[in-house]
Write a protein that holds these residues in place. Structure first.
Motif, PDB file in Angstrom:
ATOM      1  N   ARG A 145      -0.378   8.674  84.620  1.00 38.70           N
ATOM      2  CA  ARG A 145      -1.246   7.489  84.642  1.00 38.70           C
ATOM      3  C   ARG A 145      -2.403   7.755  83.678  1.00 38.70           C
ATOM      4  NH1 ARG A 145      -2.556   2.965  87.485  1.00 38.70           N
ATOM      5  NH2 ARG A 145      -0.808   3.290  88.920  1.00 38.70           N
ATOM      6  N   SER A 146      -2.611   6.839  82.749  1.00 38.52           N
ATOM      7  CA  SER A 146      -3.627   7.092  81.728  1.00 38.52           C
ATOM      8  C   SER A 146      -4.207   5.786  81.206  1.00 38.52           C
ATOM      9  CB  SER A 146      -3.011   7.871  80.560  1.00 38.52           C
ATOM     10  OG  SER A 146      -3.961   8.085  79.545  1.00 38.52           O
ATOM     11  N   ASN A 147      -5.485   5.870  80.848  1.00 36.02           N
ATOM     12  CA  ASN A 147      -6.080   4.787  80.070  1.00 36.02           C
ATOM     13  C   ASN A 147      -5.911   5.104  78.587  1.00 36.02           C
ATOM     14  OD1 ASN A 147      -7.886   6.877  79.711  1.00 36.02           O
ATOM     15  ND2 ASN A 147      -9.701   5.673  80.184  1.00 36.02           N
ATOM     16  N   ASP A 148      -6.470   4.273  77.738  1.00 35.58           N
ATOM     17  CA  ASP A 148      -6.411   4.550  76.314  1.00 35.58           C
ATOM     18  C   ASP A 148      -7.207   5.816  75.990  1.00 35.58           C
ATOM     19  OD1 ASP A 148      -4.878   2.305  75.891  1.00 35.58           O
ATOM     20  OD2 ASP A 148      -6.601   1.027  75.427  1.00 35.58           O
ATOM     21  N   ALA A 149      -6.875   6.446  74.875  1.00 32.36           N
ATOM     22  CA  ALA A 149      -7.492   7.721  74.529  1.00 32.36           C
ATOM     23  C   ALA A 149      -8.246   7.643  73.214  1.00 32.36           C
ATOM     24  CB  ALA A 149      -6.425   8.810  74.440  1.00 32.36           C
ATOM     25  N   ARG A 150      -9.217   8.541  73.100  1.00 30.58           N
ATOM     26  CA  ARG A 150      -9.895   8.759  71.824  1.00 30.58           C
ATOM     27  C   ARG A 150      -9.985  10.264  71.620  1.00 30.58           C
ATOM     28  NH1 ARG A 150     -15.560   9.631  70.807  1.00 30.58           N
ATOM     29  NH2 ARG A 150     -15.977   9.496  68.569  1.00 30.58           N
ATOM     30  N   ILE A 151      -9.715  10.721  70.407  1.00 31.75           N
ATOM     31  CA  ILE A 151      -9.866  12.136  70.102  1.00 31.75           C
ATOM     32  C   ILE A 151     -10.703  12.295  68.838  1.00 31.75           C
ATOM     33  CG2 ILE A 151      -7.678  12.784  71.189  1.00 31.75           C
ATOM     34  CD1 ILE A 151      -6.470  13.060  68.367  1.00 31.75           C
ATOM     35  N   VAL A 152     -11.378  13.429  68.751  1.00 33.69           N
ATOM     36  CA  VAL A 152     -12.105  13.818  67.543  1.00 33.69           C
ATOM     37  C   VAL A 152     -11.652  15.231  67.211  1.00 33.69           C
ATOM     38  CG1 VAL A 152     -14.327  14.036  66.408  1.00 33.69           C
ATOM     39  CG2 VAL A 152     -14.059  12.410  68.289  1.00 33.69           C
ATOM     40  N   VAL A 153     -11.302  15.474  65.946  1.00 33.93           N
ATOM     41  CA  VAL A 153     -10.661  16.723  65.534  1.00 33.93           C
ATOM     42  C   VAL A 153     -11.381  17.293  64.325  1.00 33.93           C
ATOM     43  CG1 VAL A 153      -8.483  17.761  64.781  1.00 33.93           C
ATOM     44  CG2 VAL A 153      -8.449  15.775  66.315  1.00 33.93           C
ATOM     45  N   GLY A 154     -11.428  18.625  64.233  1.00 33.13           N
ATOM     46  CA  GLY A 154     -12.028  19.237  63.055  1.00 33.13           C
ATOM     47  C   GLY A 154     -11.681  20.700  62.924  1.00 33.13           C
ATOM     48  N   GLU A 155     -11.952  21.240  61.736  1.00 34.16           N
ATOM     49  CA  GLU A 155     -11.827  22.680  61.508  1.00 34.16           C
ATOM     50  C   GLU A 155     -12.943  23.412  62.255  1.00 34.16           C
ATOM     51  OE1 GLU A 155      -9.484  24.215  59.879  1.00 34.16           O
ATOM     52  OE2 GLU A 155      -8.470  22.550  58.851  1.00 34.16           O
ATOM     53  N   LEU A 156     -12.704  24.685  62.565  1.00 35.26           N
ATOM     54  CA  LEU A 156     -13.721  25.449  63.293  1.00 35.26           C
ATOM     55  C   LEU A 156     -14.958  25.710  62.436  1.00 35.26           C
ATOM     56  CD1 LEU A 156     -11.664  28.054  65.346  1.00 35.26           C
ATOM     57  CD2 LEU A 156     -12.368  25.736  65.967  1.00 35.26           C
ATOM     58  N   MET A 157     -14.756  25.870  61.153  1.00 34.83           N
ATOM     59  CA  MET A 157     -15.896  26.062  60.260  1.00 34.83           C
ATOM     60  C   MET A 157     -16.423  24.703  59.816  1.00 34.83           C
ATOM     61  SD  MET A 157     -16.539  29.244  60.023  1.00 34.83           S
ATOM     62  CE  MET A 157     -17.602  29.291  58.571  1.00 34.83           C
ATOM     63  N   PRO A 158     -17.738  24.488  59.868  1.00 33.40           N
ATOM     64  CA  PRO A 158     -18.296  23.193  59.457  1.00 33.40           C
ATOM     65  C   PRO A 158     -17.944  22.873  58.014  1.00 33.40           C
ATOM     66  CG  PRO A 158     -19.947  24.518  60.604  1.00 33.40           C
ATOM     67  CD  PRO A 158     -18.780  25.420  60.352  1.00 33.40           C
ATOM     68  N   GLY A 159     -17.716  21.603  57.763  1.00 33.82           N
ATOM     69  CA  GLY A 159     -17.407  21.177  56.406  1.00 33.82           C
ATOM     70  C   GLY A 159     -16.570  19.916  56.410  1.00 33.82           C
ATOM     71  N   PRO A 160     -16.271  19.380  55.244  1.00 37.83           N
ATOM     72  CA  PRO A 160     -15.480  18.152  55.135  1.00 37.83           C
ATOM     73  C   PRO A 160     -14.111  18.329  55.777  1.00 37.83           C
ATOM     74  CG  PRO A 160     -16.484  18.717  53.027  1.00 37.83           C
ATOM     75  CD  PRO A 160     -16.700  19.895  53.917  1.00 37.83           C
ATOM     76  N   PRO A 161     -13.522  17.256  56.308  1.00 37.28           N
ATOM     77  CA  PRO A 161     -12.204  17.348  56.949  1.00 37.28           C
ATOM     78  C   PRO A 161     -11.137  17.849  55.987  1.00 37.28           C
ATOM     79  CG  PRO A 161     -13.256  15.246  57.453  1.00 37.28           C
ATOM     80  CD  PRO A 161     -14.088  15.902  56.405  1.00 37.28           C
ATOM     81  N   SER A 162     -10.279  18.718  56.487  1.00 35.40           N
ATOM     82  CA  SER A 162      -9.181  19.251  55.693  1.00 35.40           C
ATOM     83  C   SER A 162      -8.015  18.267  55.672  1.00 35.40           C
ATOM     84  CB  SER A 162      -8.705  20.574  56.288  1.00 35.40           C
ATOM     85  OG  SER A 162      -8.207  20.363  57.601  1.00 35.40           O
ATOM     86  N   GLU A 163      -7.014  18.582  54.833  1.00 32.73           N
ATOM     87  CA  GLU A 163      -5.815  17.734  54.756  1.00 32.73           C
ATOM     88  C   GLU A 163      -5.129  17.638  56.108  1.00 32.73           C
ATOM     89  OE1 GLU A 163      -1.318  17.884  52.823  1.00 32.73           O
ATOM     90  OE2 GLU A 163      -2.880  19.214  52.044  1.00 32.73           O
ATOM     91  N   ARG A 164      -5.022  18.774  56.813  1.00 29.39           N
ATOM     92  CA  ARG A 164      -4.305  18.747  58.086  1.00 29.39           C
ATOM     93  C   ARG A 164      -5.072  17.974  59.149  1.00 29.39           C
ATOM     94  NH1 ARG A 164      -4.512  25.143  59.942  1.00 29.39           N
ATOM     95  NH2 ARG A 164      -6.795  25.372  60.036  1.00 29.39           N
ATOM     96  N   VAL A 165      -6.387  18.052  59.135  1.00 34.45           N
ATOM     97  CA  VAL A 165      -7.179  17.266  60.079  1.00 34.45           C
ATOM     98  C   VAL A 165      -6.990  15.780  59.811  1.00 34.45           C
ATOM     99  CG1 VAL A 165      -9.553  16.619  60.702  1.00 34.45           C
ATOM    100  CG2 VAL A 165      -8.894  19.031  60.608  1.00 34.45           C
ATOM    101  N   LEU A 166      -7.040  15.389  58.559  1.00 33.15           N
ATOM    102  CA  LEU A 166      -6.868  13.979  58.212  1.00 33.15           C
ATOM    103  C   LEU A 166      -5.472  13.486  58.574  1.00 33.15           C
ATOM    104  CD1 LEU A 166      -8.706  13.891  54.764  1.00 33.15           C
ATOM    105  CD2 LEU A 166      -9.538  13.015  56.960  1.00 33.15           C
ATOM    106  N   ARG A 167      -4.466  14.350  58.428  1.00 34.44           N
ATOM    107  CA  ARG A 167      -3.093  13.960  58.793  1.00 34.44           C
ATOM    108  C   ARG A 167      -2.981  13.737  60.299  1.00 34.44           C
ATOM    109  NH1 ARG A 167       2.370  15.008  57.335  1.00 34.44           N
ATOM    110  NH2 ARG A 167       3.509  13.371  58.459  1.00 34.44           N
ATOM    111  N   ILE A 168      -3.616  14.589  61.093  1.00 33.88           N
ATOM    112  CA  ILE A 168      -3.592  14.421  62.552  1.00 33.88           C
ATOM    113  C   ILE A 168      -4.287  13.121  62.941  1.00 33.88           C
ATOM    114  CG2 ILE A 168      -4.428  15.360  64.740  1.00 33.88           C
ATOM    115  CD1 ILE A 168      -4.119  18.171  63.402  1.00 33.88           C
TER     116      ILE A 168
END
Length: 326
Positions: A145-168
Protein backbone atom coordinates in the motif's frame (compact mmCIF):
# COMPACT_ATOMS: atom_id res chain seq x y z
CA UNK A 1 26.86 -2.56 -19.60
CA UNK A 2 26.95 1.22 -19.59
CA UNK A 3 24.76 3.95 -18.18
CA UNK A 4 23.64 4.78 -21.67
CA UNK A 5 22.28 1.27 -22.23
CA UNK A 6 18.57 0.47 -22.52
CA UNK A 7 16.93 -1.06 -20.66
CA UNK A 8 18.69 -0.25 -17.41
CA UNK A 9 19.11 -3.35 -15.23
CA UNK A 10 18.03 -2.74 -11.64
CA UNK A 11 18.14 -4.89 -8.51
CA UNK A 12 15.94 -4.00 -5.54
CA UNK A 13 17.71 -5.09 -2.35
CA UNK A 14 15.05 -4.84 0.31
CA UNK A 15 11.69 -5.60 -1.29
CA UNK A 16 9.60 -3.94 1.41
CA UNK A 17 7.17 -1.09 0.97
CA UNK A 18 9.56 1.56 -0.35
CA UNK A 19 11.76 -0.71 -2.45
CA UNK A 20 8.90 -2.62 -4.04
CA UNK A 21 6.94 0.50 -4.95
CA UNK A 22 9.95 2.28 -6.45
CA UNK A 23 10.99 -0.89 -8.25
CA UNK A 24 7.52 -1.13 -9.79
CA UNK A 25 7.78 2.46 -11.03
CA UNK A 26 11.21 1.90 -12.59
CA UNK A 27 9.87 -1.23 -14.27
CA UNK A 28 6.91 0.76 -15.61
CA UNK A 29 9.45 3.14 -17.14
CA UNK A 30 11.15 0.27 -18.98
CA UNK A 31 13.85 -0.91 -16.57
CA UNK A 32 14.60 -4.61 -16.16
CA UNK A 33 13.97 -5.03 -12.43
CA UNK A 34 14.76 -7.97 -10.16
CA UNK A 35 13.75 -8.17 -6.49
CA UNK A 36 15.84 -9.71 -3.73
CA UNK A 37 13.31 -10.88 -1.16
CA UNK A 38 12.75 -13.63 1.40
CA UNK A 39 10.15 -15.60 3.32
CA UNK A 40 6.44 -15.28 2.67
CA UNK A 41 6.95 -12.08 0.71
CA UNK A 42 9.19 -13.91 -1.76
CA UNK A 43 6.66 -16.72 -2.10
CA UNK A 44 3.87 -14.27 -2.88
CA UNK A 45 5.96 -12.32 -5.39
CA UNK A 46 6.80 -15.52 -7.23
CA UNK A 47 3.27 -16.92 -7.21
CA UNK A 48 1.07 -13.85 -7.60
CA UNK A 49 3.36 -11.01 -8.64
CA UNK A 50 3.53 -7.58 -7.04
CA UNK A 51 0.31 -5.78 -6.16
CA UNK A 52 0.31 -2.03 -5.54
CA UNK A 53 -2.67 -0.60 -3.63
CA UNK A 54 -3.26 3.15 -3.93
CA UNK A 55 -4.74 5.35 -1.17
CA UNK A 56 -8.16 5.27 -2.90
CA UNK A 57 -8.19 1.47 -2.66
CA UNK A 58 -7.60 0.75 -6.34
CA UNK A 59 -4.89 -1.78 -7.12
CA UNK A 60 -2.83 -3.25 -9.92
CA UNK A 61 -0.77 -6.44 -10.11
CA UNK A 62 2.17 -7.31 -12.30
CA UNK A 63 4.42 -10.39 -12.58
CA UNK A 64 7.92 -9.78 -11.23
CA UNK A 65 11.27 -11.53 -11.14
CA UNK A 66 11.99 -12.26 -7.46
CA UNK A 67 14.59 -14.45 -5.77
CA UNK A 68 16.45 -14.93 -2.50
CA UNK A 69 19.70 -15.57 -4.40
CA UNK A 70 21.66 -12.53 -5.55
CA UNK A 71 23.53 -14.72 -8.05
CA UNK A 72 20.24 -15.41 -9.83
CA UNK A 73 19.77 -11.68 -10.43
CA UNK A 74 23.28 -11.32 -11.82
CA UNK A 75 25.11 -8.16 -12.89
CA UNK A 76 23.08 -4.94 -12.89
CA UNK A 77 23.58 -1.24 -13.56
CA UNK A 78 21.79 -0.02 -10.43
CA UNK A 79 21.17 -1.52 -7.01
CA UNK A 80 18.28 0.16 -5.24
CA UNK A 81 19.30 -0.38 -1.62
CA UNK A 82 16.22 -0.07 0.61
CA UNK A 83 16.73 -2.52 3.47
CA UNK A 84 16.08 -1.37 7.03
CA UNK A 85 19.14 0.28 8.55
CA UNK A 86 19.84 -2.59 10.95
CA UNK A 87 20.33 -4.90 7.93
CA UNK A 88 22.72 -2.58 6.07
CA UNK A 89 25.97 -4.38 6.81
CA UNK A 90 24.63 -7.86 6.06
CA UNK A 91 22.86 -6.76 2.86
CA UNK A 92 25.93 -4.90 1.59
CA UNK A 93 27.97 -8.08 1.87
CA UNK A 94 25.50 -9.86 -0.45
CA UNK A 95 25.68 -7.55 -3.47
CA UNK A 96 29.03 -8.68 -4.94
CA UNK A 97 27.50 -11.04 -7.56
CA UNK A 98 25.43 -8.13 -8.90
CA UNK A 99 28.35 -5.73 -9.37
CA UNK A 100 30.09 -4.74 -12.59
CA UNK A 101 32.68 -2.02 -13.09
CA UNK A 102 29.90 0.55 -13.53
CA UNK A 103 27.28 -0.61 -11.01
CA UNK A 104 25.89 2.13 -8.76
CA UNK A 105 24.39 1.43 -5.34
CA UNK A 106 21.71 3.94 -4.33
CA UNK A 107 20.76 4.03 -0.66
CA UNK A 108 17.30 5.44 0.07
CA UNK A 109 17.29 4.38 3.72
CA UNK A 110 16.40 6.12 6.94
CA UNK A 111 19.33 7.60 8.85
CA UNK A 112 22.50 9.42 7.93
CA UNK A 113 25.30 6.86 8.03
CA UNK A 114 24.19 3.94 5.84
CA UNK A 115 26.13 5.17 2.80
CA UNK A 116 29.42 4.95 4.68
CA UNK A 117 28.65 1.38 5.74
CA UNK A 118 27.83 0.36 2.17
CA UNK A 119 30.91 2.13 0.80
CA UNK A 120 33.13 0.23 3.24
CA UNK A 121 32.06 -2.97 1.45
CA UNK A 122 31.63 -1.97 -2.22
CA UNK A 123 33.84 1.13 -2.50
CA UNK A 124 33.11 4.85 -2.24
CA UNK A 125 32.82 5.47 -5.99
CA UNK A 126 29.86 3.12 -6.39
CA UNK A 127 27.63 4.64 -3.72
CA UNK A 128 24.94 7.24 -4.26
CA UNK A 129 22.83 8.83 -1.56
CA UNK A 130 19.35 10.17 -1.52
CA UNK A 131 16.07 10.55 0.26
CA UNK A 132 12.67 9.01 -0.44
CA UNK A 133 9.49 10.83 0.54
CA UNK A 134 6.80 8.16 0.49
CA UNK A 135 4.32 6.41 2.77
CA UNK A 136 4.52 2.75 1.80
CA UNK A 137 4.10 -0.47 3.74
CA UNK A 138 3.57 -4.19 3.19
CA UNK A 139 -0.20 -4.76 3.55
CA UNK A 140 0.23 -8.50 2.99
CA UNK A 141 2.94 -10.64 1.39
CA UNK A 142 3.40 -9.34 -2.13
CA UNK A 143 0.94 -6.48 -1.55
CA UNK A 144 2.20 -2.92 -1.04
CA UNK A 145 0.00 0.00 0.00
CA UNK A 146 1.59 3.26 -1.07
CA UNK A 147 0.93 6.85 -1.94
CA UNK A 148 2.82 8.66 -4.67
CA UNK A 149 6.57 9.00 -4.15
CA UNK A 150 9.24 11.63 -4.48
CA UNK A 151 12.96 10.94 -4.42
CA UNK A 152 16.06 13.13 -4.47
CA UNK A 153 19.36 11.55 -5.56
CA UNK A 154 22.98 12.66 -5.68
CA UNK A 155 26.64 11.73 -5.56
CA UNK A 156 28.22 11.54 -2.10
CA UNK A 157 30.68 14.28 -2.97
CA UNK A 158 29.08 17.72 -3.45
CA UNK A 159 28.95 18.93 -7.01
CA UNK A 160 26.87 19.00 -10.20
CA UNK A 161 24.76 15.88 -10.91
CA UNK A 162 26.60 13.08 -12.68
CA UNK A 163 25.39 11.22 -15.77
CA UNK A 164 24.20 8.28 -13.68
CA UNK A 165 22.29 10.51 -11.26
CA UNK A 166 20.55 12.25 -14.14
CA UNK A 167 19.69 8.88 -15.72
CA UNK A 168 18.09 7.68 -12.46
CA UNK A 169 16.10 10.91 -12.16
CA UNK A 170 14.94 10.62 -15.78
CA UNK A 171 13.90 6.98 -15.31
CA UNK A 172 12.04 7.67 -12.07
CA UNK A 173 10.14 10.55 -13.63
CA UNK A 174 9.19 8.38 -16.58
CA UNK A 175 7.69 5.92 -14.08
CA UNK A 176 5.59 8.58 -12.37
CA UNK A 177 7.88 9.31 -9.42
CA UNK A 178 8.69 12.90 -8.57
CA UNK A 179 12.48 12.97 -8.83
CA UNK A 180 15.23 15.54 -8.56
CA UNK A 181 19.03 15.60 -8.44
CA UNK A 182 20.90 17.04 -5.46
CA UNK A 183 24.31 18.70 -5.50
CA UNK A 184 24.74 18.17 -1.73
CA UNK A 185 23.46 14.80 -0.51
CA UNK A 186 24.81 15.22 3.02
CA UNK A 187 22.72 18.33 3.51
CA UNK A 188 19.73 16.63 1.87
CA UNK A 189 19.93 13.64 4.20
CA UNK A 190 20.22 15.82 7.28
CA UNK A 191 17.22 17.90 6.24
CA UNK A 192 15.12 14.73 6.16
CA UNK A 193 16.76 13.39 9.32
CA UNK A 194 15.81 16.49 11.32
CA UNK A 195 12.19 15.83 10.40
CA UNK A 196 12.19 12.06 10.73
CA UNK A 197 14.08 11.59 13.99
CA UNK A 198 11.76 14.09 15.70
CA UNK A 199 8.45 12.90 14.24
CA UNK A 200 9.37 9.23 14.71
CA UNK A 201 10.15 9.91 18.37
CA UNK A 202 6.72 11.29 19.21
CA UNK A 203 4.85 9.05 16.77
CA UNK A 204 6.32 5.83 18.15
CA UNK A 205 6.67 7.14 21.69
CA UNK A 206 2.97 7.97 21.97
CA UNK A 207 1.91 5.10 19.66
CA UNK A 208 -0.65 7.53 18.23
CA UNK A 209 -1.25 9.14 14.82
CA UNK A 210 -0.54 12.77 14.07
CA UNK A 211 -4.03 14.03 14.86
CA UNK A 212 -3.69 12.99 18.50
CA UNK A 213 -0.16 14.36 18.73
CA UNK A 214 -1.23 17.69 17.27
CA UNK A 215 -3.87 18.10 20.00
CA UNK A 216 -1.22 17.75 22.72
CA UNK A 217 0.86 20.91 23.36
CA UNK A 218 3.37 18.85 25.35
CA UNK A 219 3.84 16.33 22.53
CA UNK A 220 4.24 19.09 19.93
CA UNK A 221 6.78 20.82 22.19
CA UNK A 222 8.79 17.58 22.42
CA UNK A 223 8.55 17.15 18.64
CA UNK A 224 9.93 20.64 18.13
CA UNK A 225 12.65 20.20 20.76
CA UNK A 226 14.04 17.02 19.16
CA UNK A 227 14.03 18.68 15.74
CA UNK A 228 16.06 21.55 17.20
CA UNK A 229 18.47 19.10 18.85
CA UNK A 230 19.02 17.38 15.49
CA UNK A 231 19.55 20.73 13.77
CA UNK A 232 22.11 21.78 16.38
CA UNK A 233 24.03 18.50 16.07
CA UNK A 234 24.07 18.71 12.28
CA UNK A 235 25.35 22.27 12.36
CA UNK A 236 27.99 21.29 14.91
CA UNK A 237 29.20 18.66 12.45
CA UNK A 238 29.56 21.34 9.77
CA UNK A 239 26.48 20.51 7.71
CA UNK A 240 25.11 23.66 6.03
CA UNK A 241 21.62 23.60 7.53
CA UNK A 242 19.41 26.71 7.68
CA UNK A 243 18.72 28.06 11.15
CA UNK A 244 14.95 27.86 10.61
CA UNK A 245 15.02 24.27 9.29
CA UNK A 246 13.69 22.61 12.46
CA UNK A 247 10.67 24.89 12.72
CA UNK A 248 9.93 24.56 9.01
CA UNK A 249 10.03 20.77 9.17
CA UNK A 250 7.81 20.65 12.25
CA UNK A 251 5.22 22.90 10.63
CA UNK A 252 5.38 20.80 7.48
CA UNK A 253 4.49 17.66 9.44
CA UNK A 254 1.81 19.37 11.52
CA UNK A 255 0.06 20.31 8.29
CA UNK A 256 -0.39 16.65 7.24
CA UNK A 257 -3.51 14.53 7.65
CA UNK A 258 -4.62 13.28 11.08
CA UNK A 259 -3.85 9.63 10.31
CA UNK A 260 -0.22 10.16 9.36
CA UNK A 261 2.45 8.27 11.27
CA UNK A 262 5.96 6.89 10.83
CA UNK A 263 7.46 3.52 9.99
CA UNK A 264 8.95 3.40 13.49
CA UNK A 265 5.46 3.54 15.03
CA UNK A 266 4.24 1.00 12.47
CA UNK A 267 7.05 -1.41 13.40
CA UNK A 268 6.57 -0.92 17.15
CA UNK A 269 2.84 -1.65 17.01
CA UNK A 270 3.33 -4.74 14.84
CA UNK A 271 6.11 -6.24 16.90
CA UNK A 272 8.76 -5.74 14.21
CA UNK A 273 12.40 -4.79 14.58
CA UNK A 274 12.85 -1.06 15.01
CA UNK A 275 15.33 1.46 13.58
CA UNK A 276 15.96 3.35 16.82
CA UNK A 277 19.74 3.04 16.55
CA UNK A 278 19.75 4.72 13.12
CA UNK A 279 17.43 7.46 14.40
CA UNK A 280 17.40 8.32 18.11
CA UNK A 281 20.50 6.29 18.99
CA UNK A 282 22.65 7.97 16.34
CA UNK A 283 21.49 11.47 17.29
CA UNK A 284 22.19 10.86 20.98
CA UNK A 285 25.66 9.52 20.14
CA UNK A 286 26.51 12.41 17.85
CA UNK A 287 25.26 14.81 20.49
CA UNK A 288 27.76 13.40 22.95
CA UNK A 289 30.55 13.51 20.38
CA UNK A 290 29.89 17.14 19.47
CA UNK A 291 29.05 18.33 22.97
CA UNK A 292 25.49 19.27 21.97
CA UNK A 293 22.94 18.39 24.69
CA UNK A 294 20.12 16.11 23.48
CA UNK A 295 17.90 15.61 26.57
CA UNK A 296 14.64 15.16 24.65
CA UNK A 297 16.22 12.68 22.24
CA UNK A 298 17.70 10.80 25.19
CA UNK A 299 14.24 10.60 26.79
CA UNK A 300 12.67 9.33 23.56
CA UNK A 301 15.41 6.70 23.22
CA UNK A 302 14.81 5.55 26.81
CA UNK A 303 11.09 5.13 26.11
CA UNK A 304 11.59 3.32 22.80
CA UNK A 305 14.53 1.06 23.62
CA UNK A 306 12.50 -1.41 25.75
CA UNK A 307 10.12 -1.87 22.82
CA UNK A 308 13.03 -2.34 20.43
CA UNK A 309 14.58 -4.98 22.71
CA UNK A 310 11.25 -6.75 23.09
CA UNK A 311 10.56 -6.76 19.35
CA UNK A 312 14.11 -7.93 18.60
CA UNK A 313 13.60 -10.82 21.00
CA UNK A 314 10.34 -11.77 19.29
CA UNK A 315 12.10 -11.64 15.91
CA UNK A 316 14.94 -13.86 17.11
CA UNK A 317 12.51 -16.32 18.69
CA UNK A 318 10.57 -16.54 15.44
CA UNK A 319 13.76 -17.28 13.53
CA UNK A 320 14.68 -20.05 15.96
CA UNK A 321 11.27 -21.63 15.51
CA UNK A 322 11.01 -21.26 11.75
CA UNK A 323 14.58 -21.04 10.58
CA UNK A 324 16.49 -17.86 9.84
CA UNK A 325 15.52 -16.46 6.44
CA UNK A 326 18.33 -16.01 3.96
Amino acid sequence: MTWGATPLRVAVVGAGGVGSYLGSRLAAAGADVGYLARGSNLEALRERGLTIVKPDGSSSSTPVRATDDERAIGPVDLILFTVKSYDTDAAARRVAPMLTGDTAVLSLQNGIDNEAKIAAVVGDSRVLGGAAYILASIQAPGVIRSNDARIVVGELMPGPPSERVLRIVELARAGGVGADASDDVTRLKWEKYVLLVAFASVSAGTQLPLGDIRRSPAAVAMFRAIAHEALAVGQALGVALDDDLADRQVERVLGLADDEGTSLRHDLLRGRRMEIEALQGTLARLGRETGVPTPFTDAAYAVLQPWAIRNEGNFNEGNRNEGTPS
